[in-house]
Design a protein around this motif. Structure first.
Motif, PDB file in Angstrom:
ATOM      1  N   TYR B 145     -35.924  47.551  27.707  1.00  0.00           N
ATOM      2  CA  TYR B 145     -37.014  48.351  27.178  1.00  0.00           C
ATOM      3  C   TYR B 145     -36.621  49.038  25.874  1.00  0.00           C
ATOM      4  O   TYR B 145     -37.445  49.199  24.975  1.00  0.00           O
ATOM      5  N   SER B 146     -35.387  49.453  25.778  1.00  0.00           N
ATOM      6  CA  SER B 146     -34.940  50.066  24.528  1.00  0.00           C
ATOM      7  C   SER B 146     -35.054  49.077  23.386  1.00  0.00           C
ATOM      8  O   SER B 146     -35.466  49.421  22.282  1.00  0.00           O
ATOM      9  N   GLU B 147     -34.702  47.818  23.678  1.00  0.00           N
ATOM     10  CA  GLU B 147     -34.836  46.792  22.640  1.00  0.00           C
ATOM     11  C   GLU B 147     -36.296  46.628  22.238  1.00  0.00           C
ATOM     12  O   GLU B 147     -36.624  46.489  21.061  1.00  0.00           O
ATOM     13  N   ARG B 148     -37.156  46.659  23.240  1.00  0.00           N
ATOM     14  CA  ARG B 148     -38.586  46.531  22.939  1.00  0.00           C
ATOM     15  C   ARG B 148     -39.055  47.711  22.076  1.00  0.00           C
ATOM     16  O   ARG B 148     -39.851  47.537  21.153  1.00  0.00           O
ATOM     17  N   ILE B 149     -38.554  48.895  22.388  1.00  0.00           N
ATOM     18  CA  ILE B 149     -38.956  50.058  21.594  1.00  0.00           C
ATOM     19  C   ILE B 149     -38.515  49.884  20.139  1.00  0.00           C
ATOM     20  O   ILE B 149     -39.291  50.132  19.216  1.00  0.00           O
ATOM     21  N   PRO B 159     -38.521  53.797   9.428  1.00  0.00           N
ATOM     22  CA  PRO B 159     -37.180  53.506   8.932  1.00  0.00           C
ATOM     23  C   PRO B 159     -36.114  53.749  10.013  1.00  0.00           C
ATOM     24  O   PRO B 159     -36.288  54.633  10.858  1.00  0.00           O
ATOM     25  N   ASP B 160     -35.058  53.011   9.996  1.00  0.00           N
ATOM     26  CA  ASP B 160     -33.941  53.119  10.943  1.00  0.00           C
ATOM     27  C   ASP B 160     -34.372  53.231  12.401  1.00  0.00           C
ATOM     28  O   ASP B 160     -34.103  54.215  13.071  1.00  0.00           O
ATOM     29  N   PRO B 161     -35.065  52.206  12.926  1.00  0.00           N
ATOM     30  CA  PRO B 161     -35.561  52.332  14.299  1.00  0.00           C
ATOM     31  C   PRO B 161     -34.463  52.568  15.333  1.00  0.00           C
ATOM     32  O   PRO B 161     -34.683  53.302  16.288  1.00  0.00           O
ATOM     33  N   GLU B 162     -33.263  51.974  15.128  1.00  0.00           N
ATOM     34  CA  GLU B 162     -32.209  52.164  16.142  1.00  0.00           C
ATOM     35  C   GLU B 162     -31.791  53.627  16.223  1.00  0.00           C
ATOM     36  O   GLU B 162     -31.553  54.152  17.305  1.00  0.00           O
ATOM     37  N   LEU B 163     -31.693  54.276  15.051  1.00  0.00           N
ATOM     38  CA  LEU B 163     -31.249  55.674  15.041  1.00  0.00           C
ATOM     39  C   LEU B 163     -32.335  56.602  15.553  1.00  0.00           C
ATOM     40  O   LEU B 163     -32.052  57.652  16.117  1.00  0.00           O
ATOM     41  N   ALA B 164     -33.576  56.196  15.370  1.00  0.00           N
ATOM     42  CA  ALA B 164     -34.701  57.068  15.715  1.00  0.00           C
ATOM     43  C   ALA B 164     -34.697  57.432  17.196  1.00  0.00           C
ATOM     44  O   ALA B 164     -35.070  58.542  17.567  1.00  0.00           O
ATOM     45  N   LEU B 165     -34.248  56.509  18.038  1.00  0.00           N
ATOM     46  CA  LEU B 165     -34.316  56.736  19.474  1.00  0.00           C
ATOM     47  C   LEU B 165     -33.600  58.011  19.904  1.00  0.00           C
ATOM     48  O   LEU B 165     -34.042  58.700  20.807  1.00  0.00           O
ATOM     49  N   ALA B 166     -32.505  58.299  19.250  1.00  0.00           N
ATOM     50  CA  ALA B 166     -31.695  59.445  19.681  1.00  0.00           C
ATOM     51  C   ALA B 166     -32.114  60.735  18.994  1.00  0.00           C
ATOM     52  O   ALA B 166     -31.501  61.773  19.200  1.00  0.00           O
ATOM     53  N   ARG B 167     -33.160  60.672  18.179  1.00  0.00           N
ATOM     54  CA  ARG B 167     -33.550  61.886  17.471  1.00  0.00           C
ATOM     55  C   ARG B 167     -34.685  62.609  18.181  1.00  0.00           C
ATOM     56  O   ARG B 167     -35.306  62.091  19.093  1.00  0.00           O
ATOM     57  N   TYR B 168     -34.896  63.865  17.748  1.00  0.00           N
ATOM     58  CA  TYR B 168     -35.938  64.684  18.360  1.00  0.00           C
ATOM     59  C   TYR B 168     -37.177  64.709  17.468  1.00  0.00           C
ATOM     60  O   TYR B 168     -37.065  64.522  16.248  1.00  0.00           O
TER      61      TYR B 168
END
Lengths: 336, 339, 280
Positions: B145-149, B159-168
């Motif tokens: 699911y993280s990959e799908r996100i 921009p930077d979708p991988e980094l976005a996950l860990a941000r608030y």
């Protein structure tokens, strides 16, 4: 985060120093000469004069203070007049008992108060909510020392279910000293029997001590959850199909608990204050009963030391609260 | 009504009332519209005309003391009413109907990481009917699911979708947050997306980008969208069909081009005249939206309507077919159409 | 007016109000209501340890004194102490808080640092120490409590004044050239009044509890005072047999504090709009 910690520590220092000055002055400004108290009721004026010299009470106040601060800085808080032991050792021996009691009360208050508050908010204006309100208002209005006595009357004296006083039965050896807290220590040394006994002794004191905090935590949580439930993100989460339970117990609760946590620092003060009474009633060998004993015997080195130690603990608790606050709410960490 | 294909989302004669201290207020009164598969339907009207209530009613999230008094909402031919019951609602919200909220600044939970919030609905609803990840063990499922996100965030051009996950949430701009919310609405691969004025809180340049993105994504993924707005300009840019609402009633519905080029209901005409790009002489509409507690008798628009005929004050006009695939609820238009 | 009507509908707050009125009535007329005036202070050794009965509603104590009469008479002391302590704490804390909140400079800084020092340890510890050293008795308990309670008011008022200080309307008044005293008394004070009133009401209850605790620990009222806390302490020796001697003074404390807390809660809901919403 590191900078936040450092700043808080630096801010706490002057307050603690001030606290010492304050206590020192209060103890002297008050129209009572410690030497008279020290000498006892039947002392002659010569004896009092001798004590005054011996303790340096004939010196100017500021010099006495400088001497005292010098001693404190080297870790010497003086000797207790009552126990004739170094005050620092008395306190070190008694502190774990208080910490265990206060922690247990806080854990109980949190584990019961937060769910109660959430349920009261979710079902607000229901019969359950009103019942919770009665309990919380009552919990804050009851005198803990009286309630402790009433519970002793019922559960210890009448029903004989719970022990009347102490941390363990008199004849029982406490567990090996690891943390000084009997319950974890007895578990760590594999003594389940001791654990059960100390837990048994803990029930009444911890419960009575927790009442006020339980009431406060419940109220804060209820108000916080009610406020959070109005937020747009809650209706978004509903619309986006998050399960209702997850919304309440994870998403709403985490937001509301932020406010509750900041109040725990204040609650800690109330708990220490409560411990003064509760420890006296249950003969609990902690610093609360030590403080009462020191005050009743005008044991001024002990009074100063207890005040200082409590002040330090208080400052540390607030520090921990700040850290937890920053961990729970990412916005706080960035502001600092 | 002459829907060529069976409607995906079919709202018929929907009425919603709310109990207030001063009596029962009629928020929606006989709203009708059909959302065809793969199309974008605009719902346009002034503030207070019941647009948001319409969305809440479809989602089964009417606030306390409000209730649907009449009518039906059907998705894929299956009635949605009874959505108040948690079990039914659970299978619809998020899973079959995605939702894009109005204010991206307030809709994201401030104390949770964006990745966790985007994961939540998918975790419970899966990512569409062909989702094979649901049976996997937790860790694998989480990774899938993280990959799908990340893929979705790339699709919404964050921009930077991988980094976005860990941000608030507070670490993103308004436009970025709206992109996050669009990704969230598409996460479970719903058939329908309801968008509640998703561009109102944004500045004009960002608005334009978001509208383009929405159009592109719905086309690519074959998603139908109901787009609520007060702005006819947005409707023109985005929608295929449109419903005009006034004081809780549908006044006109039909293809965007016809409704906008030849509006037949006086209200539609006046609303279009308020739009600076469409009218040489900028006009307002005199008067205000009536209180839902005491709606005017007859057609609710009659106190503000310049073309009142006696019928308007006695009966309620029905939504009847008019020229060029439109439906209009106006006595005057009916009278003109049927000489 | 709407607000008053709303308040009148708040059942718990009205209950609190009724309790406060009752308690004040007892404090004022208590000595006249007492069923056994001679058994308030004088002992009657023939009537020791009598459980509650029609004649002695709350029973008699170890000296044969009527506990009901003593609880009634004790009300006055409890209320007087609480009222004095809260009044003195307001008299010290509020001006200091307004001053420190409104001005900047070393003096205001000093005031707040001193306040923080008082707040750095639980009030009860400082109060106990002062009360003990000032010599036992209700008077020194009162002094001790007042001396350690004002920082709470100072903090509240300081925070509120700081908030107002930067509000548009105070800045506008300054721009208009209003004098500082006028701004402070005519504009700041009325605005900080509501949190003070709420805190004072709840503080009454809190102070009654603390006074009782001081009495219980033996640094407050001294025998033969009918102080509630002292009565509970005196009864401990005779427990569990003389349960009534511990129970009823405690219930009197509970009843009184409950009154102030319920009333204070209602006031808070009325005044603090944020909390008000949470109740509706």
């Amino acid at each position: 985060m590191g900078r936040l910690l450092l700043r808080r520590l630096l801010l706490a220092l002057p307050a603690l120093l001030g606290l010492l000055v304050l206590t020192f002055i209060l103890l002297r400004v008050v129209p009572s000469d410690p030497s008279t108290a020290l000498a006892g009721e039947n002392a002659t004026p010569e004896q009092i004069e001798a004590i005054r010299k011996a303790y340096g009470f004939d010196q100017p106040l500021w010099r006495q203070f400088v001497v005292y601060i010098g001693q404190v800085a080297t870790g010497d808080l003086g000797n207790s007049i009552f126990t004739e032991q170094p005050v620092i050792r008395d306190i070190a021996r008694r502190l774990p008992a208080t910490i265990e009691l206060v922690l247990m009360a806080l854990i109980f208050a949190t584990c019961v108060g937060i769910p109660l508050g959430v349920l009261a908010a979710v079902h607000h204006n229901s019969a359950f909510d009103h019942a919770v309100r009665v309990i919380t208002v009552g919990g804050l209005a009851i005198a803990p020392f009286w309630f402790a006595i009433i519970l002793q009357l019922i559960f210890s004296m009448d029903l004989n279910w719970l022990p009347l006083r102490g941390r363990l039965p008199v004849q029982v050896q406490p567990p090996e000293f690891i943390t000084g807290l009997y319950m974890p220590d007895s578990l760590l040394s594999g003594r389940l029997d001791l654990f059960l006994q100390s837990a048994h002794h803990m029930i009444l004191p911890a419960f009575t001590l927790s009442l006020g905090s339980l009431a406060s935590i419940t109220r804060f949580t209820r108000a916080g959850v009610l406020e959070t439930l109005q937020k747009d993100f809650v209706s978004y989460e509903r619309a986006a199909g998050y399960p209702d339970r997850r919304i309440i117990w994870v998403y709403v609760l985490r937001n509301s608990v932020v406010a509750t946590v900041t109040q725990i620092g204040l609650l800690f003060g109330a708990l220490i204050a409560g411990a003064v009474a509760i420890e006296t009633i249950f003969d609990w060998p902690g610093i609360g009963s030590y403080a009462v004993q020191a005050i009743l015997t005008s044991d001024y080195k002990a009074i100063l030391a207890v005040t200082l130690v409590v002040g330090v603990i208080y400052a540390l608790v607030n520090l921990v609260v700040d850290i937890v606050h920053a961990l729970l709410d990412p916005r706080v960490a960035e502001e600092n | 009504m002459t829907a060529s294909a069976p409607a995906l989302l079919d709202v018929r004669n929907l009425s919603v009332a709310v109990d207030t201290d001063e009596g029962v207020a009629s928020i929606l009164d006989g709203v009708n519209f059909q959302l065809a598969p793969g199309s974008i339907h605009g719902v346009v009207g002034e503030s207070g005309c019941g647009k948001s209530t319409l969305i809440k009613a479809i989602l089964g999230l009417l606030p306390a003391r409000s209730r649907a008094t009449e009518g039906s909402v059907a998705l894929n031919g299956k009635p949605l009413f009874g959505l108040e019951q948690a079990s039914t609602a659970h299978s619809v919200r998020g899973r079959q109907i995605g939702f894009i909220p109005q204010d991206p600044f307030l809709a994201l939970n401030p104390v949770f990481r964006v990745g966790d919030q985007l994961l939540e609905a998918m975790w419970w609803h899966g990512a569409g009917s062909d989702d094979t990840n649901r049976e996997k063990p937790r860790a694998q499922r989480r990774r899938a699911y993280s990959e799908r996100i990340v893929e979705l965030l790339r699709a919404v051009q964050l921009p930077d979708p991988e980094l976005a996950l860990a941000r608030y949430p507070h670490q993103f701009s308004g436009g970025q947050r709206q992109r996050l919310l669009i990704a969230a609405a598409l996460a479970c691969a719903p058939q329908v997306v309801l968008a509640d004025e998703p561009t109102t809180a944004l500045d004009v340049t960002t608005q334009l980008q978001i509208l383009k993105l929405l159009r592109q994504l719905t086309r690519e993924r074959g998603v139908s969208m109901m787009f609520v707005t007060h702005d006819f300009g947005v409707v023109a840019q985005l929608c295929d069909t449109v419903t005009v609402m006034y004081a809780g009633q549908t006044v006109e519905t039909g293809p965007v081009a016809t409704v906008m080029e030849q509006p037949s209901h006086p209200y539609t005409r006046m609303l279009l005249a308020c739009h600076p790009e469409r009218s040489v002489e900028l006009k307002g509409i005199p008067g205000a939206v009536p209180s839902p507690l005491r709606p005017p008798a007859g057609c609710r628009f009659n106190p503000r309507c310049p073309e009142v005929i006696p019928d308007c004050e006695s009966g309620r006009p029905k939504l009847l077919p008019a020229s060029a695939g439109r439906h209009v609820a106006c006595f005057r238009c009916h009278a003109e159409a049927v000489p | 007016m709407l607000i008053i009507r709303k308040f009148l509908r708040d059942v718990p707050a009205m209950m609190g109000f009724a309790i406060i009125c009752t308690v004040i009535g007892i404090a004022v007329f208590g000595s006249m209501l007492v069923p056994h005036p001679h058994l308030v202070f004088e002992s009657d050794l023939l009537r020791r340890f009598e459980p509650p009965s029609a004649e002695f509603w709350f029973g008699t104590d170890n000296l044969g004194r009527d506990i009901f009469s003593r609880v009634l008479v004790g009300t006055q002391g409890a209320l007087t102490v609480a009222l004095t302590v809260v009044a003195v704490a307001i008299a010290i804390g509020v001006p200091l808080g307004i001053y420190a909140g409104y001005t900047t400079g070393w003096l205001s800084e000093l005031v707040m640092r001193v306040t923080d020092m008082f707040l750095a340890v639980p009030q009860i510890i400082l109060a106990l120490a002062i009360a003990q050293l000032a010599g036992r008795g209700l008077g020194s308990a009162m002094t001790a409590l007042a001396l350690t309670y004002w920082p709470f008011f100072c903090r509240t008022v300081y925070a509120e004044t700081r908030r107002l200080r930067h509000s548009v309307f105070i800045e506008a008044l300054e721009g208009l050239g209003a004098s500082r005293t006028r701004i402070l008394f005519a504009h700041v004070l009325p605005n900080v009044a509501s949190p003070i009133i709420v805190r004072a009401t709840v503080g009454m209850g809190f102070t009654i509890l603390t006074t009782a605790l001081l009495g219980f620990l033996g640094v407050g009222a001294t025998a033969p005072s009918p102080d509630w806390g002292l009565a509970i302490a005196e009864s401990r020796e005779y427990l569990p047999d003389m349960w009534w001697a511990a129970t009823f003074p405690g219930l009197a404390i509970l009843f009184t504090v409950l009154g102030f807390n319920l009333f204070g809660d209602g006031l808070r809901d009325l005044i603090d709009p944020k909390l008000r919403r949470s109740r509706s």
